[in-house]
Design an enzyme around this catalytic site. Structure first.
Site, short mmCIF file in Angstrom:
data_model
loop_
_atom_site.label_atom_id
_atom_site.label_comp_id
_atom_site.label_asym_id
_atom_site.label_seq_id
_atom_site.Cartn_x
_atom_site.Cartn_y
_atom_site.Cartn_z
N ASP A 114 16.03 11.36 -3.97
CA ASP A 114 16.89 10.24 -4.36
C ASP A 114 18.33 10.51 -3.92
OD1 ASP A 114 17.14 7.71 -6.09
OD2 ASP A 114 18.80 8.99 -6.76
N PRO A 127 6.01 8.80 -4.75
CA PRO A 127 5.66 9.90 -5.66
C PRO A 127 6.45 9.84 -6.96
CG PRO A 127 5.93 10.71 -3.43
CD PRO A 127 6.42 9.28 -3.44
N ALA A 128 5.76 10.10 -8.07
CA ALA A 128 6.39 9.87 -9.38
C ALA A 128 7.53 10.84 -9.67
CB ALA A 128 5.33 9.96 -10.48
N GLY A 152 0.80 -1.23 0.00
CA GLY A 152 0.00 0.00 0.00
C GLY A 152 0.83 1.27 0.00
N TYR A 208 27.41 9.51 -3.64
CA TYR A 208 27.33 10.92 -4.07
C TYR A 208 28.13 11.83 -3.11
CZ TYR A 208 23.52 9.13 -7.00
OH TYR A 208 22.76 8.40 -7.90
N HIS A 212 23.32 -0.44 -5.93
CA HIS A 212 23.55 0.62 -6.91
C HIS A 212 23.96 0.07 -8.29
CE1 HIS A 212 24.75 5.15 -6.94
NE2 HIS A 212 24.32 4.77 -8.11
N LYS A 239 21.26 4.20 -1.87
CA LYS A 239 21.84 3.07 -2.61
C LYS A 239 23.13 2.58 -1.96
CE LYS A 239 20.13 5.62 -6.57
NZ LYS A 239 20.52 7.02 -6.38
N GLY A 299 10.67 12.95 -8.22
CA GLY A 299 11.54 13.15 -7.06
C GLY A 299 12.71 14.04 -7.43
N LEU A 300 13.49 14.41 -6.43
CA LEU A 300 14.68 15.24 -6.67
C LEU A 300 15.92 14.36 -6.69
CD1 LEU A 300 15.80 18.27 -6.80
CD2 LEU A 300 16.38 17.91 -4.39
N GLY A 301 16.71 14.41 -7.76
CA GLY A 301 18.00 13.72 -7.81
C GLY A 301 19.05 14.55 -7.07
P1 NDP Z 1 19.59 14.89 -15.05
O1 NDP Z 1 19.23 14.22 -16.32
O2 NDP Z 1 18.59 15.02 -13.98
O3 NDP Z 1 20.21 16.30 -15.44
C1 NDP Z 1 20.72 17.17 -14.49
C2 NDP Z 1 21.18 18.43 -15.23
O4 NDP Z 1 20.04 19.10 -15.79
C3 NDP Z 1 21.85 19.43 -14.33
O5 NDP Z 1 22.87 20.06 -15.10
C4 NDP Z 1 20.74 20.45 -14.02
O6 NDP Z 1 21.31 21.69 -13.75
C5 NDP Z 1 19.98 20.46 -15.31
N1 NDP Z 1 18.55 20.76 -15.17
C6 NDP Z 1 17.70 20.41 -14.19
N2 NDP Z 1 16.45 20.81 -14.45
C7 NDP Z 1 16.49 21.45 -15.63
C8 NDP Z 1 15.52 22.10 -16.44
N3 NDP Z 1 14.23 22.15 -16.08
N4 NDP Z 1 15.93 22.67 -17.60
C9 NDP Z 1 17.23 22.63 -17.98
N5 NDP Z 1 18.19 22.03 -17.27
C10 NDP Z 1 17.84 21.43 -16.10
O7 NDP Z 1 20.91 14.14 -14.53
P2 NDP Z 1 21.37 13.14 -13.43
O8 NDP Z 1 22.34 12.25 -14.10
O9 NDP Z 1 21.79 13.88 -12.23
O10 NDP Z 1 20.11 12.22 -13.08
C11 NDP Z 1 19.14 12.55 -12.12
C12 NDP Z 1 19.31 11.76 -10.84
O11 NDP Z 1 19.20 10.35 -11.07
C13 NDP Z 1 20.69 11.88 -10.19
O12 NDP Z 1 20.90 13.13 -9.60
C14 NDP Z 1 20.66 10.70 -9.25
O13 NDP Z 1 19.87 11.00 -8.11
C15 NDP Z 1 20.00 9.64 -10.12
N6 NDP Z 1 20.98 8.82 -10.88
C16 NDP Z 1 21.13 7.50 -10.53
C17 NDP Z 1 22.05 6.71 -11.16
C18 NDP Z 1 22.18 5.28 -10.78
O14 NDP Z 1 23.21 4.67 -11.11
N7 NDP Z 1 21.22 4.71 -10.10
C19 NDP Z 1 22.93 7.22 -12.23
C20 NDP Z 1 22.64 8.60 -12.60
C21 NDP Z 1 21.70 9.34 -11.93
P3 NDP Z 1 20.93 22.59 -12.44
O15 NDP Z 1 21.23 21.76 -11.22
O16 NDP Z 1 21.80 23.78 -12.58
O17 NDP Z 1 19.46 22.90 -12.59
#
Ligand code: NDP
Length: 318
Positions: free
Chosen positions: A46, A16-17, A12, A51, A113, A80, A19-21
Site C-alpha cells: 500500500d 491479497p488480504a 476475477g 507519503y 485519498h 492514492k 498487505g504492507l503499509g
Molecule cells: P498501523 O496501525 O499499521 O501501526 C503501525 C505501527 O505499529 C508502527 O509503529 C509499527 O512499528 C508498529 N507495528 C507493526 N507491526 C507490529 C506488531 N506486530 N507488533 C507491535 N507493533 C507493530 O499504522 P498506520 O497508520 O501506518 O496504518 C497502516 C497503513 O495504512 C499505513 O502505513 C498506510 O499504508 C495506510 N493508511 C492509509 C490511510 C488513508 O488515509 N488511506 C491513513 C492511515 C494509514 P514498526 O514499523 O517499528 O514495526
C-alpha cells in the site's frame, strides 16, 4: 506457505488480504521493508504520493522484480491521489508521477485519498484560501478522471479512501462506474459495521488502515490520552489464548471480517509476524469480547483538514 486469503474483483482479479503499509516508513528504511516483505510472501503493498517515499519504494520494486523470484503481475500495488490533484486535468499527471516514482507501468488500485481538495502543490494547507470548496472541485469531476485513467489502462481498479456511507452514496448516484474499493480506518475501537454492510451490498472491497493503532504518528497528530490497541487487556488475553501476538490478533480480526488489512512495519521480525497472522479462527467468545471494544474511536480524525473557512467541517459525516 499457506495461500493468502484474497478479496475478489468483478473481472476475477484478487487482492491479497494482508498487505504492507508504507506511511511513515522513512527514507533509508522503506525500500528494505518492501524488499523483505516481497521476499517473505507479501503480495500486496500500500503506497501513496503524500507519503513522500514512492521513489524509494519503486527502487525496491525494480530490484525484487528484476531478481525474478517475484513477478510484478503477482503483486497487488495500491497508490492514492493526493488532495492537491483533484482537478480533472491534474489527476492523470499525478498518477503518471506515481507510476514513474514506483517504476511501474500500471497500478492494481488507485484511490482518491480524501474527499477534500487543495490548490495544486499544497501538501497540508495552512490558510483557508488553499482549499477548494466542493462547488469549485466537485468529487465527481475527480472521479471521472479516475475512470478515464482506468480506461487508459494506467490502473486496473479505482476506488476511494476516507469516504463515509453518505459520500459513497452520493458518488454512486452520479456515476455508472461505481468505486470498486474503499480504504478506511478500521480496528476493534472502530468497527464501522454500517459502512461495511453498505460496501458489501454494492460489492465494494474494503481495506482496513491503521489496524494496530498507528502508534508511530508524530506527536502533533496524536490526540490526548489515545487508547492503545496493542496493549488492550482483552486483545492481550485473546492473544495469549491463541499463542499469538496482540498485533496478530488485530490483523486476524480484520481478515476474518472479510476486509483486507495493511499493517505498517519496517522491522523485519514484525513484517514477518504480521503476515503470519491468519492461520487460526477467532471464536465466538473472542469476537463477542472484541465487539464490546467498539467506541467509534479514530486515530486518524481528519480534523487537520477542518478550518472555519472551508466546507469540510465534517469529513466523516458523523
Ligand atoms: P498501523 O496501525 O499499521 O501501526 C503501525 C505501527 O505499529 C508502527 O509503529 C509499527 O512499528 C508498529 N507495528 C507493526 N507491526 C507490529 C506488531 N506486530 N507488533 C507491535 N507493533 C507493530 O499504522 P498506520 O497508520 O501506518 O496504518 C497502516 C497503513 O495504512 C499505513 O502505513 C498506510 O499504508 C495506510 N493508511 C492509509 C490511510 C488513508 O488515509 N488511506 C491513513 C492511515 C494509514 P514498526 O514499523 O517499528 O514495526
Amino acid at each position: 506457505m499457506k495461500p493468502l486469503r484474497t478479496l475478489k474483483y468483478k473481472n476475477g482479479d484478487e487482492q491479497p488480504a494482508i498487505g504492507l503499509g508504507t506511511w511513515k516508513s522513512g527514507k533509508g528504511e522503506v525500500a528494505k521493508a518492501v524488499e523483505i516483505a516481497l521476499n517473505n510472501g507479501y503480495r500486496h503493498i500500500d503506497c501513496a504520493a503524500t507519503y513522500g517515499n514512492e521513489a524509494e519504494v519503486g527502487e525496491a520494486f525494480e530490484k525484487v522484480f528484476s531478481e525474478g523470484d517475484v513477478k510484478r503481475e503477482d503483486v497487488w500495488i495500491t497508490s492514492k491521489l493526493w488532495n492537491d490533484s483533484h482537478k480533472k486535468e491534474d489527476v492523470i499527471p499525478a498518477l503518471k508521477q506515481t507510476l514513474s516514482d514506483l517504476k511501474l507501468d500500471y497500478l492494481d488500485l488507485y484511490l482518491i485519498h480524501w474527499p477534500v481538495a487543495f490548490e495544486k502543490g499544497v501538501g497540508f494547507p495552512d490558510k483557508d484560501e488553499q482549499y477548494y470548496s466542493l462547488e469549485e472541485v466537485p468529487i465527481i469531476e475527480t472521479w471521472e478522471a479516475m475512470v478515464e485513467a482506468k480506461k487508459q489502462g494506467l490502473v486496473k481498479h479505482i476506488g476511494v479512501s476516507n469516504f463515509s456511507t453518505n459520500k459513497l452514496e452520493d458518488l454512486i448516484s452520479k456515476t455508472d462506474e461505481k468505486p470498486e474499493a474503499l480504504q478506511v480506518e478500521l480496528h476493534p475501537y472502530l468497527h464501522q459495521n454500517e459502512l461495511l454492510e453498505f460496501c458489501s451490498k454494492h460489492k465494494i472491497n474494503v481495506t482496513a488502515y491503521s489496524p494496530l493503532g498507528s502508534g508511530d504518528r508524530s506527536e502533533a497528530m496524536k490526540g490526548e490520552d489515545e487508547p492503545s490497541l496493542l496493549e488492550n487487556p482483552i486483545i492481550i488475553k485473546i492473544a495469549k489464548k491463541h499463542g499469538a501476538s496482540a498485533g496478530q490478533i488485530l490483523i486476524n480480526w480484520a481478515v476474518q471480517r472479510g476486509t483486507a488489512v495493511i499493517p505498517k512495519s519496517t522491522n523485519e521480525g514484525r513484517i514477518k509476524e504480521n503476515l503470519a497472522s491468519s492461520g487460526y479462527q477467532l471464536d465466538q467468545d473472542d469476537l463477542a469480547e472484541i465487539d464490546e471494544l467498539d467506541d467509534h474511536f479514530r486515530y486518524v480524525t481528519g480534523e487537520f483538514f477542518v478550518t472555519e473557512g472551508n466546507s469540510y467541517s465534517n469529513i466523516y459525516d458523523d
